[in-house]
Design a protein around this motif. Structure first.
Motif, PDB file in Angstrom:
ATOM      1  N   PHE A  43      14.696   4.133 -24.311  1.00 37.46           N
ATOM      2  CA  PHE A  43      15.543   4.748 -25.335  1.00 37.46           C
ATOM      3  C   PHE A  43      16.310   5.928 -24.738  1.00 37.46           C
ATOM      4  O   PHE A  43      17.512   6.070 -24.943  1.00 37.46           O
ATOM      5  CB  PHE A  43      14.679   5.201 -26.522  1.00 37.46           C
ATOM      6  N   GLN A  44      15.601   6.762 -23.964  1.00 34.48           N
ATOM      7  CA  GLN A  44      16.228   7.937 -23.357  1.00 34.48           C
ATOM      8  C   GLN A  44      17.248   7.561 -22.284  1.00 34.48           C
ATOM      9  O   GLN A  44      18.216   8.286 -22.067  1.00 34.48           O
ATOM     10  CB  GLN A  44      15.149   8.858 -22.771  1.00 34.48           C
ATOM     11  N   ALA A  45      17.032   6.431 -21.625  1.00 36.41           N
ATOM     12  CA  ALA A  45      17.914   6.032 -20.522  1.00 36.41           C
ATOM     13  C   ALA A  45      18.942   4.988 -20.937  1.00 36.41           C
ATOM     14  O   ALA A  45      19.713   4.513 -20.101  1.00 36.41           O
ATOM     15  CB  ALA A  45      17.066   5.475 -19.369  1.00 36.41           C
ATOM     16  N   TYR A  46      18.971   4.628 -22.210  1.00 36.40           N
ATOM     17  CA  TYR A  46      19.841   3.540 -22.655  1.00 36.40           C
ATOM     18  C   TYR A  46      21.300   3.750 -22.261  1.00 36.40           C
ATOM     19  O   TYR A  46      21.995   2.796 -21.898  1.00 36.40           O
ATOM     20  CB  TYR A  46      19.727   3.320 -24.167  1.00 36.40           C
ATOM     21  N   LYS A  50      23.487  -0.737 -17.678  1.00 38.20           N
ATOM     22  CA  LYS A  50      24.813  -1.249 -17.331  1.00 38.20           C
ATOM     23  C   LYS A  50      24.965  -2.762 -17.473  1.00 38.20           C
ATOM     24  O   LYS A  50      25.907  -3.332 -16.963  1.00 38.20           O
ATOM     25  CB  LYS A  50      25.132  -0.854 -15.888  1.00 38.20           C
ATOM     26  N   ASN A  51      24.009  -3.429 -18.104  1.00 38.52           N
ATOM     27  CA  ASN A  51      24.059  -4.888 -18.251  1.00 38.52           C
ATOM     28  C   ASN A  51      24.063  -5.633 -16.920  1.00 38.52           C
ATOM     29  O   ASN A  51      24.465  -6.785 -16.863  1.00 38.52           O
ATOM     30  CB  ASN A  51      25.278  -5.335 -19.084  1.00 38.52           C
ATOM     31  N   GLU A  52      23.655  -4.962 -15.842  1.00 38.64           N
ATOM     32  CA  GLU A  52      23.571  -5.643 -14.548  1.00 38.64           C
ATOM     33  C   GLU A  52      22.326  -6.518 -14.489  1.00 38.64           C
ATOM     34  O   GLU A  52      22.268  -7.476 -13.731  1.00 38.64           O
ATOM     35  CB  GLU A  52      23.566  -4.633 -13.405  1.00 38.64           C
ATOM     36  N   ALA A  53      21.334  -6.173 -15.265  1.00 38.81           N
ATOM     37  CA  ALA A  53      20.107  -6.959 -15.375  1.00 38.81           C
ATOM     38  C   ALA A  53      19.942  -7.328 -16.842  1.00 38.81           C
ATOM     39  O   ALA A  53      20.503  -6.688 -17.725  1.00 38.81           O
ATOM     40  CB  ALA A  53      18.911  -6.130 -14.906  1.00 38.81           C
ATOM     41  N   SER A  54      19.150  -8.365 -17.088  1.00 38.54           N
ATOM     42  CA  SER A  54      18.880  -8.711 -18.480  1.00 38.54           C
ATOM     43  C   SER A  54      18.058  -7.585 -19.104  1.00 38.54           C
ATOM     44  O   SER A  54      17.378  -6.838 -18.393  1.00 38.54           O
ATOM     45  CB  SER A  54      18.096 -10.028 -18.547  1.00 38.54           C
TER      46      SER A  54
END
Length: 172
Positions: A43-46, A50-54
């Motif tokens: 949550f804190q890092a959302y 970057k959508n680079e991983a699922s």
């Protein structure tokens, strides 16, 4: 009407995957705090996602780092002993079946614990968490080829460790 944060949706979708990963990674069934910490960190890092991983791979990466931080100084064997001491038989499960299952788990955990860290990580991610080579590579920061080669070597080494034990059942 307020929209749910993506992490809330991911919690519903991936909580079981994260929990299962952490159980195998830590050797303990008592991972509730780690699961909560994983989703809190996510949550804190959302904003950095970057959508680079699922999302599942990203969550397992965070879970792995959370477990490393939390269990850095504890041995896997102590956690395994606690797990085996607190496991109770299921109704209608004969005591001898429970004992045999506990011995199998103990042998597997002990063998995994004997592996060097990168072998242990790839066994847990590929063999237990059932991530693809690409997903495991994203978690570990490795190429897909390195995951495949390391996984092959790790399985070979794990099977050697298991053969050294009294009870042998080949992994994968």
């Amino acid at each position: 009407m307020e929209r749910a944060h993506p992490i809330e949706k991911w919690f519903i979708q991936y909580e079981k995957d994260v929990t299962n990963f952490l159980v195998y990674y830590t050797g303990s069934r008592d991972v509730v705090d780690l699961v909560q910490e994983t989703f809190l960190r996510a949550f804190q890092a959302y904003s950095r996602y970057k959508n680079e991983a699922s999302p599942k791979t990203w969550m397992i990466s965070i879970a792995r780092n959370t477990a490393i931080d939390f269990y850095r100084k504890r041995s896997v064997w102590q956690k395994l002993k606690k797990l085996l001491d607190t496991e109770s038989p299921k109704p209608l499960e004969p005591a001898e079946d429970l004992l045999f299952r506990k011995m199998e788990y103990a042998n597997l955990y002990e063998a995994i614990n004997q592996l060097k860290d990168n072998y242990r990580d790839v066994i847990i991610l590929r063999g237990i968490a059932e991530l693809s080579s690409q997903e495991a590579g994203q978690v570990l920061g490795w190429s897909e080829n390195k995951v495949n080669v390391t996984f092959h070597r790790a399985v070979k080494k794990l099977n050697e460790c298991l053969k050294e034990g009294e009870y042998y059942e080949e992994f994968i």
